[in-house]
Design a protein around this motif. Structure first.
Motif, PDB file in Angstrom:
ATOM      1  N   ARG A  82       0.815  -1.218   0.000  1.00 27.08           N
ATOM      2  CA  ARG A  82       0.000   0.000   0.000  1.00 27.08           C
ATOM      3  C   ARG A  82       0.851   1.271   0.000  1.00 27.08           C
ATOM      4  NH1 ARG A  82      -4.330  -1.661   4.748  1.00 27.08           N
ATOM      5  NH2 ARG A  82      -5.104  -3.580   3.753  1.00 27.08           N
ATOM      6  N   GLY A  83       2.164   1.096   0.011  1.00 28.51           N
ATOM      7  CA  GLY A  83       3.048   2.257   0.021  1.00 28.51           C
ATOM      8  C   GLY A  83       3.091   2.976   1.357  1.00 28.51           C
ATOM      9  N   ILE A  84       2.792   2.250   2.447  1.00 26.40           N
ATOM     10  CA  ILE A  84       2.812   2.841   3.795  1.00 26.40           C
ATOM     11  C   ILE A  84       4.141   2.523   4.460  1.00 26.40           C
ATOM     12  CG2 ILE A  84       1.757   2.790   6.087  1.00 26.40           C
ATOM     13  CD1 ILE A  84      -0.907   2.141   4.733  1.00 26.40           C
ATOM     14  N   HIS A  85       4.882   3.564   4.791  1.00 24.47           N
ATOM     15  CA  HIS A  85       6.173   3.407   5.447  1.00 24.47           C
ATOM     16  C   HIS A  85       6.057   3.910   6.890  1.00 24.47           C
ATOM     17  CE1 HIS A  85       7.816   2.412   1.576  1.00 24.47           C
ATOM     18  NE2 HIS A  85       7.331   3.537   1.070  1.00 24.47           N
ATOM     19  N   ILE A  86       6.340   3.037   7.839  1.00 27.77           N
ATOM     20  CA  ILE A  86       6.119   3.339   9.254  1.00 27.77           C
ATOM     21  C   ILE A  86       7.257   4.175   9.825  1.00 27.77           C
ATOM     22  CG2 ILE A  86       5.812   2.336  11.552  1.00 27.77           C
ATOM     23  CD1 ILE A  86       3.432   1.983   9.606  1.00 27.77           C
ATOM     24  N   ASP A  87       6.879   5.308  10.431  1.00 30.57           N
ATOM     25  CA  ASP A  87       7.845   6.199  11.079  1.00 30.57           C
ATOM     26  C   ASP A  87       7.948   5.923  12.577  1.00 30.57           C
ATOM     27  OD1 ASP A  87       8.372   8.178   8.760  1.00 30.57           O
ATOM     28  OD2 ASP A  87       6.175   8.131   8.896  1.00 30.57           O
TER      29      ASP A  87
END
Length: 262
Positions: A82-87
């Protein structure tokens, strides 16, 4: 509250109750977008609606049994797609079992160990690798004051939380040079569903020291912001953990045994 996390993605495990709900609320108040993960979808969906209405928060709800082998990597693959990169990773999922070790079903104990230690390790490895590559990120691991001494009637649980404490403090040193902050939060007894799940009635000692979930979370996030390696919330809890340094281990475990009896 200052919107200092606007545009950042925060992943909260165990987001259907207790600390997880308060982590989600406090991160949303600071502008973070959320990935909420737990077994039960309905409470997280209700929480997502609440946060959308109050803060305009974008939330992704993922129903997953993180105690299952491979669940952490499956979650990472889903978010990557989904193109979600966790910060910000809040490794909060976990539970305890109270009672004599031999009277607890072994499969339940092993399930707890898988979730409290193995899944936590897998999640940390998967998301910390991305953070280190980007040169920034924050990870909070939820341990327990039980990590500071052997605790009869919580023998396996306290041991899992000792692992989390030592693992997190070690990673704090390893990853800080890569721009990644790792903080371990070790609460004492708190007003969550922990006791109900563990099967214990609150003792007098626990009732006297019980903290509210939101206050514990606030302390944990403040410690994460400040780059601390670990924090024990509440001065009585902190005094207990510090005092163990001067108490013989034989005395520690005997005192803990008495305090945990119903």
């Amino acid at each position: 509250m200052k919107q200092d996390l606007a545009g950042q993605w925060a992943l909260v495990t165990g987001a259907s109750s207790g600390f997880g709900v308060d982590f989600a609320r406090q991160l949303a108040a600071r502008g973070a977008k959320l990935v909420l993960v737990a077994r039960r979808a309905e409470p997280m969906q209700a929480l997502a609606r609440e946060l959308a209405g109050q803060y305009g928060t974008v939330s992704e709800v993922e129903s997953a049994d993180l105690s299952q082998s491979g669940a952490a990597h499956a979650l990472k693959a889903t978010l990557d797609a989904r193109g979600i990169h966790i910060d910000i990773l809040i490794n909060n999922a976990g539970y305890g079992l109270w009672g004599p070790f031999l009277e607890q079903p072994l499969d339940r104990t092993l399930d707890m160990m898988q979730l409290n230690m193995v899944t936590l390790t897998e999640l940390t490895h998967a998301f910390a690798a991305d953070m280190a590559q980007r040169g920034r990120g924050k990870i909070l691991l939820v341990s327990s004051i039980g990590a500071y001494q052997a605790t009869p009637t919580y023998a396996a649980y306290a041991a899992t939380k000792a692992y989390v404490l030592l693992f997190g403090e070690a990673l704090h040193e390893e990853l800080k040079t890569k721009g990644v902050t790792v903080t371990v939060l070790s609460p004492g007894i708190s007003a969550t569903s922990f006791l109900a799940v563990s099967g214990q009635r609150a003792t007098l000692y626990q009732r006297l020291l019980m903290m509210q979930s939101a206050a514990v979370v606030r302390i944990g996030l403040r410690a994460l912001d400040r780059g601390r390696a670990s924090i024990v919330p509440g001065w009585l809890n902190a005094l207990t953990a510090f005092g163990n340094r001067f108490m013989p281990r034989m005395v520690q475990r005997r005192v803990a045994y008495q305090l945990m009896k119903n």
